[in-house]
Design an enzyme around this catalytic site. Structure first.
Site, mmCIF file in Angstrom:
data_model
loop_
_atom_site.group_PDB
_atom_site.id
_atom_site.type_symbol
_atom_site.label_atom_id
_atom_site.label_comp_id
_atom_site.label_asym_id
_atom_site.label_seq_id
_atom_site.Cartn_x
_atom_site.Cartn_y
_atom_site.Cartn_z
ATOM 1 N N HIS A 289 39.480 40.892 42.960
ATOM 2 C CA HIS A 289 38.324 40.845 42.069
ATOM 3 C C HIS A 289 37.300 39.767 42.466
ATOM 4 C CE1 HIS A 289 40.612 43.561 39.750
ATOM 5 N NE2 HIS A 289 41.357 42.688 39.110
ATOM 6 N N HIS B 152 38.478 47.605 39.323
ATOM 7 C CA HIS B 152 37.656 47.941 38.161
ATOM 8 C C HIS B 152 36.520 46.955 37.939
ATOM 9 C CE1 HIS B 152 40.523 45.232 36.172
ATOM 10 N NE2 HIS B 152 39.543 44.989 35.331
#
Ligand code: NAD
Length: 484
Positions: free
Chosen positions: A240, A178
């Protein structure tokens, strides 16, 4: 500036794990906000699928609760909530049992995009993929979305990729990270590749070093079992921070096209050197305000899992040889802040003399909170008293620069789910990228396990263990502050 909402084609979206935490907190609120923004055509269908015994109306009540809790700003508007709920269905399905599949297949519409969101543990991916195929639900317009963690190490990631490849083409598999859906992350590409200003300076000749920080104030409550097996390296760094590193460091792709972008990111990962043991700092947070420290939280007084990691990475290619990348991430730190700082070198010679001090430019790309980009430039301090230099920020906060309608840019999940429906994989990780990231990660973890390294304690609410400061100090550098 007028925000443009381009409606997507009609679609059916099945959320496996539709009663779970991720579905309630992120997926359903994201879909609702896109619905309110007018991005859906009328006849979209969302089907929750999970093990609990619900009928459509009980599931709609669960969804309505989730919207009130996680999208409160929009959920006050009852016509919107009612309109959204009218498109929701529920099918009881256990991935490992046979019941429910024919009913699910019967709910899907022919000839339209159908997306299956695997919001369940990775253990179930194989079973779900097999059932979807066995029940004839795979068409040219079928896509699956899989969540992190994508594997625990290189071998398990390979196994997962192989399992999914047994049922779907790579072009149908959307591995979500995300962080890639954040507005600023895409802006990073716009800033780098849409301006002449930065790209000529974007190399080791002009950039002294780059800092990537993902700091969280939360601990690991609620995820103890998973987290103690994973740690910050697997949970955050491998995915990430690695993705942010790739976007900062990659060569300009020939076009903004999924494979062109992902090819360039892959080259960055493959050019990463192995990290030296003395360039790694791991930590564990201590207790605070009646809250247990890390070891107390996981109920293991000997746990050697890190809740914090900082490391110095090197990319061995022409652009970056000699420019270190310092990456750090941790729980229970002083502030919630994700930021990339590109630290430019000092001017080669100061015409203002030694007293003027050092004034290097810094480009800060803030991912959260307050998404935006700041460039620190050096100017003369106004007023009399000679030539005194100060650094002032040229600030591009989206909220201020682009007007009130951009105060609240779409959540990462909103953008990414709409990209799945549009069939755009640019912001999703490809299988070989994930494997390359694990190939870099595995020896680092194996190294500290073989050495028996134990994470250093750090205070909750601090910036992390003191050794992380030393990592920088040894190189004559320092971390930028962690500010909310
Ligand atoms: P959860 O435990 O809250 O929910 C799991 C869901 O899966 C429930 O709906 C449950 O009914 C369903 N389920 C479990 N076993 C099933 C089976 N055999 N057949 C069908 N359905 C089954 O988990 P979660 O937090 O929603 O996480 C889901 C996935 O997303 C996990 O892989 C997690 O690692 C990942 N993830 C979660 C978050 C988060 O913020 N919660 C963030 C990133 C990734």
């Amino acid at each position: 500036m007028v925000s443009r909402v381009i409606p997507v084609d009609p679609f059916d979206l099945v959320i496996f794990g539709g009663t779970g935490d991720l579905a309630r907190r992120k997926i359903l609120p994201a879909l609702f906000r896109r619905y309110c923004a007018g991005q859906w055509p009328e006849d979209v269908r969302i089907i929750g699928a999970a093990r609990s015994e619900h009928d459509d109306s009980a599931y709609r009540a669960l969804v309505a609760d989730a919207l009130r809790e996680f999208a409160p700003e929009r959920a006050k508007d009852s016509p919107s909530v009612d309109g959204f709920l009218a498109r929701i269905r529920y099918v009881r399905i256990d991935a490992e049992e046979q019941t429910g599949w024919a009913e699910l297949a019967g709910q899907l519409t022919e000839d339209r995009v159908r997306a299956f969101y695997f919001s369940v543990g990775p253990r179930l991916f194989g079973a779900l993929a097999g059932q979807i195929e066995a029940h004839g639900m795979v068409t040219d317009r079928t896509r699956i979305v899989v969540e992190k963690p994508f594997g625990h190490d290189l071998q398990s990631a390979r196994d997962l990729n192989a399992t999914l490849a047994g049922h779907f083409d790579e072009g149908q598999i959307y591995r979500i990270d995300h962080y890639l859906g954040k507005e600023t992350v895409q802006n990073l590409m716009a800033v780098r590749f849409g301006n002449m200003l930065f790209e000529p300076l974007w190399n080791s000749q002009y950039v002294d070093h780059i800092q990537i920080t993902v700091a969280e104030t939360v601990g690991i409550a609620g995820r103890e079992g998973y987290y103690d097996r994973a740690g910050a390296m697997r949970d955050m760094m491998q995915n990430h921070l690695m993705q942010l590193l790739c976007l900062i460091a990659m060569e300009p792709p020939a076009k903004f096209d999924p494979d062109a972008v992902r090819d360039e990111k892959l080259k960055v990962i493959r050019a990463l050197d192995q990290v030296q043991p003395h360039h790694i700092v791991r930590g564990q947070y201590g207790p605070s305000d009646g809250e247990p420290g890390y070891r107390g939280a996981v109920g293991n007084s000997r746990s050697a899992t890190e809740s914090y990691i900082a490391l110095r990475a090197h990319i061995s290619n022409w652009r970056w040889a000699g420019t270190p990348f310092y990456l750090r991430t941790g729980k229970r730190l002083v502030a919630r802040s994700s930021v990339i700082n590109v630290m430019f070198k000092d001017a080669p010679h100061s015409i203002f003399g030694a007293d003027a001090g050092r004034h290097a430019n810094v480009l800060s790309i803030r991912l959260q909170p307050n998404e935006g980009i700041t460039l620190k430039v050096t100017i003369k301090e106004p007023g009399p008293g000679g030539m005194r230099l100060i650094d002032v920020p040229l600030d591009m906060s989206f909220a201020e620069a682009l007007g009130p309608e951009n105060q609240d840019p779409p959540d990462a999940y909103e953008r990414l789910i709409m990209d799945v429906i549009r069939g755009n994989q640019t912001l999703f990780m490809r299988g070989d990228e994930v494997e390359a990231a694990w190939a870099w990660t595995d020896p680092i973890i194996a190294g500290w396990q073989a050495r028996g390294d134990v994470p250093k304690p750090y205070d909750s609410g601090s910036t992390g263990p003191g050794d992380a400061e030393l990592l920088m100090k040894r190189d004559g550098r320092h971390w930028q502050g962690i500010k909310p």
